[in-house]
Design a protein around this motif. Structure first.
Motif, short mmCIF file in Angstrom:
data_model
loop_
_atom_site.label_atom_id
_atom_site.label_comp_id
_atom_site.label_asym_id
_atom_site.label_seq_id
_atom_site.Cartn_x
_atom_site.Cartn_y
_atom_site.Cartn_z
N TYR A 525 0.87 -1.25 -0.10
CA TYR A 525 -0.04 -0.13 -0.10
C TYR A 525 1.00 1.18 -0.04
CZ TYR A 525 -4.10 -2.98 0.90
OH TYR A 525 -5.13 -3.98 0.71
N ASP A 526 0.22 2.54 -0.15
CA ASP A 526 0.82 3.57 -0.03
C ASP A 526 1.24 4.51 1.16
OD1 ASP A 526 1.26 3.90 -3.22
OD2 ASP A 526 -0.79 3.63 -2.86
N ALA A 527 -0.08 4.16 2.17
CA ALA A 527 0.08 5.00 3.47
C ALA A 527 -0.30 3.86 4.52
CB ALA A 527 -0.71 5.92 3.35
N VAL A 528 0.18 4.07 5.76
CA VAL A 528 -0.56 3.30 6.96
C VAL A 528 -0.91 4.12 8.17
CG1 VAL A 528 0.51 1.75 8.86
CG2 VAL A 528 0.68 1.34 6.40
N SER A 529 -1.86 3.88 8.62
CA SER A 529 -2.27 4.45 10.15
C SER A 529 -2.16 3.52 11.25
CB SER A 529 -3.70 5.20 10.13
OG SER A 529 -3.94 5.43 11.34
N LEU A 530 -1.24 3.91 12.09
CA LEU A 530 -1.12 3.13 13.37
C LEU A 530 -2.38 3.26 14.43
CD1 LEU A 530 2.63 3.40 13.89
CD2 LEU A 530 1.68 1.76 12.69
N GLN A 531 -3.32 4.27 14.46
CA GLN A 531 -3.89 4.73 15.22
C GLN A 531 -5.12 3.23 15.75
OE1 GLN A 531 -7.59 7.44 15.97
NE2 GLN A 531 -5.87 8.40 15.34
N PRO A 532 -5.60 2.57 14.96
CA PRO A 532 -6.55 1.70 15.23
C PRO A 532 -5.95 0.42 16.24
CG PRO A 532 -7.02 1.80 12.87
CD PRO A 532 -5.59 2.49 13.45
N ASN A 533 -6.80 0.45 17.37
CA ASN A 533 -6.08 -0.32 18.66
C ASN A 533 -6.69 -1.67 18.79
OD1 ASN A 533 -8.44 0.55 19.50
ND2 ASN A 533 -7.70 1.65 21.30
N ALA A 534 -7.09 -2.30 17.65
CA ALA A 534 -7.62 -3.59 17.34
C ALA A 534 -7.79 -3.97 15.90
CB ALA A 534 -8.67 -3.98 18.37
N GLY A 683 -4.58 -6.00 21.02
CA GLY A 683 -4.57 -6.15 19.96
C GLY A 683 -4.09 -4.73 19.21
N VAL A 684 -3.58 -4.77 17.90
CA VAL A 684 -3.23 -3.40 17.25
C VAL A 684 -3.60 -4.05 15.80
CG1 VAL A 684 -1.69 -1.75 16.66
CG2 VAL A 684 -1.33 -2.96 18.80
N GLY A 685 -4.52 -3.08 15.13
CA GLY A 685 -4.90 -3.24 13.87
C GLY A 685 -4.50 -2.02 12.96
N PRO A 686 -3.40 -1.81 12.65
CA PRO A 686 -2.98 -0.76 11.73
C PRO A 686 -3.66 -0.83 10.37
CG PRO A 686 -1.19 -1.36 12.52
CD PRO A 686 -2.18 -2.28 13.09
#
Length: 922
Positions: A525-534, A683-686
């Motif tokens: 992919y072209d970009a990632v967000s680390l914010q989603p926490n599951a 869990g972490v769901g980027p």
């Protein structure tokens, strides 16, 4: 292994298993680091974080994790490697501690029942909003939010409310509240620290037909009246300050407590008390029909992985300190706040009169920045409120010297002893008089010796990866290497507040940038967000990105989400939460998406098609050769492709979803990238997205994270569960491109080895190209059940007698077992599992041959406890040795289940979700 499968090399096997049309070996990552090099690099990053004394508050506080809890839970693989306790017989230890958590929360909040647990306070408030809206049954769509609520909570509510058609009104509930609301959210204490006597307010909301939601602080509730005593219907908050480090935002266990009338709508997992086959007390997850994997598109919550490990730490903190210890901590925190308030008032500064631990101070017109900077120079972070006010919150780690330094900031040189003698209480007549945490468990383990033994006892009851492989399909229970775990407890990672000025978090920011770049390279992919926490929140965020994209093109009407019938339950639940309508796509006899049905459904909904949610490899454990065609069909009809990353462990280094047609995926860092499951979280769901969706990634009002045009906040903290991201950073850094690709290849090899060894005993239901599976295989027991009556439950419980955790039961097909061995398991452990399954088939064949009835078999009576066998007369048609030691190796290495098979029906008929009374232990 390869000989059994008929392949000369591992590369030959993978080439056959993975369709050539999607094969992509390019993985532009740095060279692998050694363990020493990885820890040295992480140490450099940690040193770039500045650790000042934090008085920022806002729901995040300094805390001291008791050493006995830190060493024996947080740093103990018996706790952090375990899976969600769906198999209750081998989960009694963590179920007991989760029941302690529920009891503690219910007692402190004064409510009837509490869950265990939710992701953070902001999402807990959003879950409460959705629950209350559902309970209102269409009476109103207006949710009133107290303006004195933490701003990050308001931000999450704003994101969550729009797709659900809920109108937020934010203001002073005593002045601005209209009558036609379905619920009120009141913060108690407020974000400013203010405390109010809200009995009349809550009564007026109830009289108008609304519900009352309270956001609260557990430590404060040891001193002030419980929300349940003044009329709350739903209470939410975070248990972070009960021994869980701030971790630059998480992970932390949030909670929700409700009245009995709302218990069947309670989101998240709920531990209840039942009995086993012989009447012994046993714990289990109860009321599971509330959960997303049952309700699917009818669910109002998509919560799956929660924050179990952090809830267990918080519960252990409560058990260790007990009610009087907690009240003493709270009293000291309040006392320091009261002394500071008195000193500031004497110097002429206006502060809130009623408070627990937080003061908001008038500093003069436009002087807030000056005061904040002066505080930083003496090593203290205060909270900016506006141009004229700052706030400060005291916590367990605050000292008298902290008070002295803050007073000096305001030009006050005072005799602290005189202030202590004269400072009035800030509790405003709201002092708590009711008892809490009266159960013996909160009184029996108050010394380190007793606590140590209690925690050891509980850990010995359970099976985690420290004892056995956990071959759960779709769950990727791989090794959580010790080296990866070490940095999360380093103070400069663990103790940083999420809202410090970002120049104090340079180490974290650099780590985020590197991890995001690596995930971009891995996924294509072209970009990632680390914010989603599951993972569930990654799904939700991915769908909101799609929603934002369509709206930006003037196509906000696109709201149909195509979901295969075999999808995980979070998929339809997430789609519903994102305001989409679910249209189910059929699967064929081989478990693949029925392309013709998809084509028909896509074309039939072309005017309103928003997306498809597809898991790859499929939930049936195969690489579907039609995946690119599926993507093309959806794109041709105006939709976007959401590719669920739950099975990414079969693709890293061999295929990249962003390059074969998908638009967005979430990535389970707690599966593919080695963050431990913790018994059900963290869990972490980027999410990774194509360039066209990048403008719609999550952002946050309190930090420069994400695009300005983003969807808003999906988690309370700007980078979600930042405190455990060093684990995945270390995993990728130490594996490197070659190691990651090899791990994928070995995961595929191990699954095919298990399938080959067991295929003559249990049919493998689905296979892909060349008769191969991907990283997991589905064993079909339906014929066995029809012939003998032996069920997947029987096999799962019998595996406990072998000391092995069961595979995933009845997903994606009822009456099957889905096995995912991962790359972490050695041949000896794979053979141990296969030998156990083959021996169980021998026992099944004995039933089929008429040698004994199903109800008299070891399968029907499994698992066998030591107490079951230590009886004077043994009246079963099989021997005690066969019950306990079905294979000889168990005589040297035996796990004993603490309870026999748990009675699920009894537990659902007799709902008890707090610690049983002491009489039950006699």
């Amino acid at each position: 292994m390869l000989d059994l499968l008929g392949y000369a090399t591992l590369e030959d096997l993978v080439t056959q298993a993975v369709p050539s049309s999607i094969r992509d070996d390019s993985l532009p990552l740095p060279d692998a680091l050694s363990e020493v090099e990885a820890l040295a690099r992480l140490s450099e990053l940690a040193d770039q974080n500045q650790l000042l004394t934090s008085l920022i508050g806002m729901g995040y506080y300094g805390t001291t994790t008791p050493g006995v809890v830190a060493r024996n839970i947080l740093e103990n693989p018996a706790w952090y490697t375990a899976y969600t306790p769906y198999q209750p017989e081998i989960s009694q230890g963590r179920l007991e501690m989760l029941l302690n958590f529920q009891t503690m929360v219910a007692d402190l909040t004064g409510m009837d029942i509490a869950n265990a647990s939710l992701l953070d306070e902001g999402t807990a408030a959003a879950e409460a909003m959705a629950l209350a809206h559902r309970a209102a049954k269409g009476r109103s769509d207006v949710f009133f939010v107290d303006s004195d609520t933490h701003p990050q909570t308001i931000a999450v509510l704003e994101t969550r409310s729009v797709p659900l058609g809920i109108k937020l009104i934010i203001g002073d509930p005593l002045i601005d509240r209209p009558d036609d609301i379905f619920a009120l959210l009141r913060s108690y204490p407020g974000s400013s620290g203010a405390l109010h006597d809200d009995g009349d307010l809550f009564a007026s909301v109830h009289e108008a037909g609304g519900l009352v939601v309270v956001a609260t602080d557990l430590l404060a509730l040891t001193l002030v009246r419980a929300p349940g005593e003044i009329g709350a219907d739903i209470v939410v908050g975070s248990s972070q300050r009960f021994g869980v480090p701030m971790g630059f935002g998480g992970p932390h266990a949030a909670f929700m407590a409700v009245t009995t009338k709302l218990q069947r709508s309670l989101p998240g997992r709920l531990v209840g008390v039942s009995v086993d086959a012989v009447g012994r007390r046993a714990y289990r997850l109860t009321l599971q029909t509330r959960e997303q994997h049952i309700r699917r598109e009818r669910a109002t919550s998509n919560i799956c992985t929660a924050q179990v490990l952090l809830a267990i730490i918080a519960a252990a903190y409560g058990v260790y300190h007990g009610p009087d210890g907690l009240a003493a901590i709270a009293g000291r925190v309040h006392g320091l706040s009261a002394v500071l308030a008195e000193g500031l008032r004497r110097a002429g500064h206006a502060v809130n009169k009623a408070f627990f631990d937080t003061l908001t101070v008038e500093v003069g017109s436009g002087r807030a920045v000056e005061v904040l900077e002066a505080a930083r120079k003496v090593g203290i972070n205060l909270r900016p409120v506006d141009e004229d006010r700052v706030a400060m919150s005291f916590d367990e780690t605050s000292t008298v010297e902290t008070v002295r330094l803050v007073l000096r900031l305001f030009g006050v040189e005072a005799d602290l002893h005189s202030l202590v003698d004269s400072a009035p209480s800030g509790l405003a007549g709201l002092e708590r008089t009711s008892d809490f945490m009266t159960h013996p468990v909160f009184h029996q383990h108050r010394t380190e010796t007793e606590m140590l033994r209690y925690l050891r006892h509980l850990a010995d009851l359970d099976i985690g990866l420290d004892r056995s492989m956990i071959p759960l399909g779709s769950c990727t229970m791989k090794l959580n290497a010790t080296t990866e775990m070490i940095p999360i407890t380093w103070p400069r990672f663990a103790n940083l507040h999420p809202f410090v000025p970002l120049d104090q978090a340079n180490g974290y920011l650099e780590l985020f940038a590197e991890l995001e770049a690596w995930l971009v390279a891995i996924t294509g992919y072209d970009a990632v967000s680390l914010q989603p926490n599951a993972g569930s929140q990654g799904e939700y965020a991915g769908l909101l990105a799609i929603r934002g994209y369509h709206a930006s093109r003037g196509e906000a009407f696109r709201d149909v989400c195509l979901i295969p019938a075999s999808a995980h339950g979070t998929n339809p639940a997430s789609a519903t939460m994102a305001g989409m309508r679910v249209v189910v796509v059929a699967t064929d006899d081989d478990g693949n998406i029925d392309v013709e049905d998809l084509r028909e459904k896509a074309a039939g909904n072309a005017d309103t098609l928003a997306a498809i949610m597809v898991t790859y490899p499929s939930t049936h454990g195969v690489f579907e050769e039609s995946i690119q065609e599926i993507c093309e069909i959806v794109h041709e009809n105006g939709g976007q492709v959401y590719l669920d990353g739950a099975n990414l462990n079969a693709m890293v280094g061999v295929a990249r979803p962003g390059k074969f047609g998908a638009d967005v995926s979430h990535v389970n860092l707690h599966k593919t990238f080695a963050i431990p499951h913790g018994g059900g979280g963290p869990g972490v769901g980027p999410i990774g997205v194509g360039a066209h969706l990048a403008p719609f990634l999550p952002n946050h009002p309190l930090a420069a994270s994400g695009p300005e045009t983003g969807m808003g906040a999906v988690a309370s903290a700007p980078w979600g569960s930042a405190g455990i991201l060093p684990i995945s950073w270390a995993y990728i850094a130490m594996m490197g491109a070659e190691g990651l690709a090899e791990a994928t290849e070995v995961a595929i090899l191990n699954a095919n080895y298990v399938a080959a060894r067991l295929t003559d005993h249990y049919p493998v239901l689905y296979r892909g190209p060349g008769g191969l599976v991907a990283h997991e295989c589905v064993l079909d027991l339906r014929g066995i059940t029809e012939e003998t009556g032996v069920t997947v439950d029987d096999v799962a419980k019998r595996l406990i007698d072998f000391g092995i955790h069961a595979p995933t039961m009845s997903f994606p097909v009822a009456g099957t077992l889905m096995v995912e061995p991962t790359e972490s398991e050695a041949l000896v452990e794979l053979d141990r599992f296969c030998d156990a399954m083959i021996q169980i088939k021998v026992e099944i064949d004995a039933i089929a041959g008429g040698d004994l009835a199903h109800e008299d078999s070891p399968l029907a009576h499994a698992p066998h406890t030591a107490a079951d066998l230590l009886v004077a007369e043994w009246d079963r048609p099989y021997t005690r040795e066969q019950a306990a030691y079905p294979v000889p190796s168990l005589q040297a290495r035996k796990y004993w289940s603490p309870v026999s098979r748990v009675d699920n029906a009894y537990g659902d008929r007799h709902i008890l979700c707090s610690c049983p009374p002491i009489e039950a232990y006699e």
